[in-house]
Design an enzyme around this catalytic site. Structure first.
Site, PDB file in Angstrom:
ATOM      1  N   ASP A  12      -9.337  -8.583   3.663  1.00 33.19           N
ATOM      2  CA  ASP A  12      -9.124  -7.463   4.568  1.00 33.19           C
ATOM      3  C   ASP A  12      -7.649  -7.417   4.969  1.00 33.19           C
ATOM      4  OD1 ASP A  12     -10.607  -5.411   6.385  1.00 33.19           O
ATOM      5  OD2 ASP A  12      -9.248  -6.454   7.755  1.00 33.19           O
ATOM      6  N   ASN A  20      -1.893   2.326   9.549  1.00 32.14           N
ATOM      7  CA  ASN A  20      -2.162   3.719   9.172  1.00 32.14           C
ATOM      8  C   ASN A  20      -1.734   4.680  10.282  1.00 32.14           C
ATOM      9  OD1 ASN A  20      -3.056   4.685   6.717  1.00 32.14           O
ATOM     10  ND2 ASN A  20      -5.160   4.936   7.371  1.00 32.14           N
ATOM     11  N   ASP A  29      -2.098   4.605   2.123  1.00 29.52           N
ATOM     12  CA  ASP A  29      -2.625   4.579   0.752  1.00 29.52           C
ATOM     13  C   ASP A  29      -1.681   3.826  -0.178  1.00 29.52           C
ATOM     14  OD1 ASP A  29      -4.861   6.003   1.515  1.00 29.52           O
ATOM     15  OD2 ASP A  29      -4.152   7.917   0.709  1.00 29.52           O
ATOM     16  N   GLU A  56     -10.102  -0.826   3.916  1.00 25.44           N
ATOM     17  CA  GLU A  56      -8.966  -1.693   3.621  1.00 25.44           C
ATOM     18  C   GLU A  56      -9.424  -3.076   3.175  1.00 25.44           C
ATOM     19  OE1 GLU A  56      -9.898  -2.316   7.948  1.00 25.44           O
ATOM     20  OE2 GLU A  56      -9.726  -0.560   6.687  1.00 25.44           O
TER      21      GLU A  56
END
Length: 143
Positions: A12, A20, A29, A56
Site C-alpha cells: 500500500d 492525491n 496516477d 493504491e
C-alpha cells in the site's frame, strides 16, 4: 499444487489520499504508474506476478518462495520505491513516497481469501507500526 511454497505480499502506498489531494489525480496516477514499474522490475522470476489490488494497493504473488525469501524481496521492493525519490510534501515524517508491505505464506488447505486476509492484516500492522516497513503475517499451523 506441487507442494512448493507460495507467498503473497500486499503493498500500500503510504498516505496516498493526502498525496492525491495535494498533487492532484493526474500526478497521483503517474505516481502509481512509477510504483507499478518499480514493482514489475523487482518481480521477474517465472510465475511471479504483480497486480493492482484496489486504489493504491498492489498484490504480488511469489510462487516457489519461502517466507524468508518473500520478506527479503519485500524489503528490496520497499527500498526501490523509496529510492524513486518521488516527492510527497504531505507525508508525516518523510519527504518522499513510501510503501507499507504485508507478507503472508500460503499453507496447504488455505483459500485465496485466507492468505490475502493474513497479508492484509500484516500490511495494516506495518501502517500501525509507523509505515514504510514490512510486516509478516503469522502462518497458521493447521488450516
Amino acid at each position: 499444487a506441487d507442494g512448493s511454497p507460495l507467498c503473497v505480499a500486499l503493498i500500500d502506498v503510504d498516505h496516498f489520499k493526502a498525496y492525491n489531494d495535494h498533487y492532484g489525480h493526474v500526478q497521483g496516477d503517474q505516481c502509481l504508474r512509477q510504483v507499478a514499474q518499480a514493482l514489475s522490475v523487482s518481480v521477474g522470476r517465472e510465475g511471479e506476478m504483480v497486480a493492482r489490488y484496489g486504489g493504491e494497493e498492489f498484490a504480488v504473488l511469489l510462487p516457489h518462495t519461502t517466507l524468508e525469501q518473500a520478506v527479503e524481496q519485500a524489503e528490496r521492493v520497499r527500498h526501490s520505491i523509496s529510492a524513486l525519490g518521488l516527492a510527497h510534501a504531505c507525508a508525516p515524517g518523510g519527504q518522499h513516497v513510501t510503501v507499507s508491505i504485508g507478507v503472508a505464506m500460503c499453507v496447504r488447505g488455505d483459500s485465496a481469501d485466507a492468505v490475502l486476509k493474513r497479508a492484509d492484516t500484516a500490511m495494516y500492522l506495518a501502517k500501525q507500526n509507523g509505515r514504510n516497513r514490512v510486516e509478516v503475517a503469522e502462518t497458521p499451523l493447521f488450516v
